[in-house]
Design a protein around this motif. Sequence first.
Motif, short mmCIF file in Angstrom:
data_model
loop_
_atom_site.label_atom_id
_atom_site.label_comp_id
_atom_site.label_asym_id
_atom_site.label_seq_id
_atom_site.Cartn_x
_atom_site.Cartn_y
_atom_site.Cartn_z
N LEU A 77 -3.64 -4.33 3.33
CA LEU A 77 -3.54 -2.69 3.66
C LEU A 77 -4.62 -2.24 2.82
O LEU A 77 -4.86 -2.61 1.52
CB LEU A 77 -2.32 -2.29 3.28
CG LEU A 77 -0.98 -2.66 4.16
CD1 LEU A 77 0.39 -2.25 3.29
CD2 LEU A 77 -1.00 -2.31 5.66
N THR A 78 -5.25 -1.34 3.41
CA THR A 78 -6.34 -0.38 2.69
C THR A 78 -6.25 0.94 3.16
O THR A 78 -5.97 1.22 4.41
CB THR A 78 -7.70 -0.82 2.94
OG1 THR A 78 -8.63 -0.39 1.94
CG2 THR A 78 -8.25 -0.94 4.31
N LEU A 79 -6.72 1.81 2.35
CA LEU A 79 -6.63 3.48 2.68
C LEU A 79 -8.45 3.55 2.86
O LEU A 79 -9.16 3.21 2.16
CB LEU A 79 -6.41 4.25 1.71
CG LEU A 79 -4.84 4.56 1.46
CD1 LEU A 79 -4.48 5.18 0.40
CD2 LEU A 79 -4.14 5.05 2.74
N TYR A 80 -8.70 4.33 4.03
CA TYR A 80 -10.04 4.63 4.56
C TYR A 80 -9.97 5.80 5.17
O TYR A 80 -9.19 6.04 6.10
CB TYR A 80 -10.75 3.78 5.45
CG TYR A 80 -12.11 4.03 5.69
CD1 TYR A 80 -13.14 4.01 4.67
CD2 TYR A 80 -12.50 4.49 7.12
CE1 TYR A 80 -14.43 4.38 5.15
CE2 TYR A 80 -13.52 4.76 7.25
CZ TYR A 80 -14.71 4.63 6.49
OH TYR A 80 -15.85 5.56 6.75
N ASP A 81 -10.64 6.92 4.55
CA ASP A 81 -10.84 8.49 5.19
C ASP A 81 -9.55 8.80 5.51
O ASP A 81 -8.96 9.29 6.40
CB ASP A 81 -11.71 8.13 6.43
CG ASP A 81 -11.82 9.68 7.01
OD1 ASP A 81 -12.24 10.40 5.97
OD2 ASP A 81 -12.27 9.88 8.27
N GLY B 262 1.04 -1.13 0.10
CA GLY B 262 -0.07 0.06 -0.05
C GLY B 262 0.79 1.29 -0.06
O GLY B 262 2.02 1.01 0.39
N VAL B 263 0.15 2.39 -0.33
CA VAL B 263 0.91 3.67 -0.60
C VAL B 263 0.17 4.62 0.59
O VAL B 263 -0.93 4.79 0.23
CB VAL B 263 0.94 4.23 -1.83
CG1 VAL B 263 1.62 5.59 -1.86
CG2 VAL B 263 1.76 3.30 -2.65
N THR C 281 -2.62 2.33 11.46
CA THR C 281 -1.36 2.38 11.29
C THR C 281 -0.97 4.04 11.63
O THR C 281 -1.90 4.82 11.19
CB THR C 281 -0.64 1.94 10.17
OG1 THR C 281 -1.03 2.76 9.26
CG2 THR C 281 -0.77 0.60 9.92
N TYR C 282 0.25 4.33 12.02
CA TYR C 282 0.69 5.63 12.12
C TYR C 282 -0.24 6.74 12.84
O TYR C 282 -0.50 7.63 12.75
CB TYR C 282 1.10 6.49 10.89
CG TYR C 282 1.65 5.92 9.92
CD1 TYR C 282 3.13 6.11 9.86
CD2 TYR C 282 1.46 4.98 8.94
CE1 TYR C 282 4.15 5.71 9.12
CE2 TYR C 282 2.52 4.44 7.87
CZ TYR C 282 3.65 4.83 8.21
OH TYR C 282 4.83 4.32 7.24
#
Length: 193
Positions: A65-69, A25-26, A86-87
């Motif tokens: 891994l996924t991007l959400y909001d 993921g990025v 994460t982070y």
Amino acid sequence: TQAPSLQDCSFNWTEGNSRPEVASGVYDHKYHLFYTTGTSVNDHGLVLDFKNRWAQWDNTPFRSLTLYDRKLYAGAADTSGQAWLTYSGDSDAGASFTSTVRTKDWDMGNWRTNKQFSNAYFELQPQSNSVSLAVSAYYDVANSVSLGAVTLGEDTGLIAARAPFSVEGQNSGRYMGLGFTNTGILPWRWYRG
């Protein structure tokens, strides 16, 4: 000038357990790649930052891994069924984790000359709680020596520490870098060396 043609094709596989697929993921201008060193679950990660530097994350069982909001979430590779944001903090769910920083190798202004190293100086941010860092020096890439430990147990200012090299060892080379390792749950910060 002729177009190439396919002459042979081979397939290789392992019967039985196969390695799980990598997760990638990025996020925050960083490329994340999680993989396995065994055959059961992903347990390591590589992170490439925007300055083209790699960092390795150990014991990271991320399967997806996924991007959400605009935030990066990771799904568990093991049977726990957990998901992590994460982070989002500086601890590992309350459990101790090991953090390691290694600086670039410095040539002290002349990369051709061999130098004798006797002391390493560096600045660290103090902590109100005691954090102990193991300090190492790396010279000419392949050689390393332990410089002992530094304890960050003050409340204000900067800690300017000196770590002496052993007088018994041969500590010479053209380049020298520093390494810091801590196992715990508290954050720490290195400024310069």
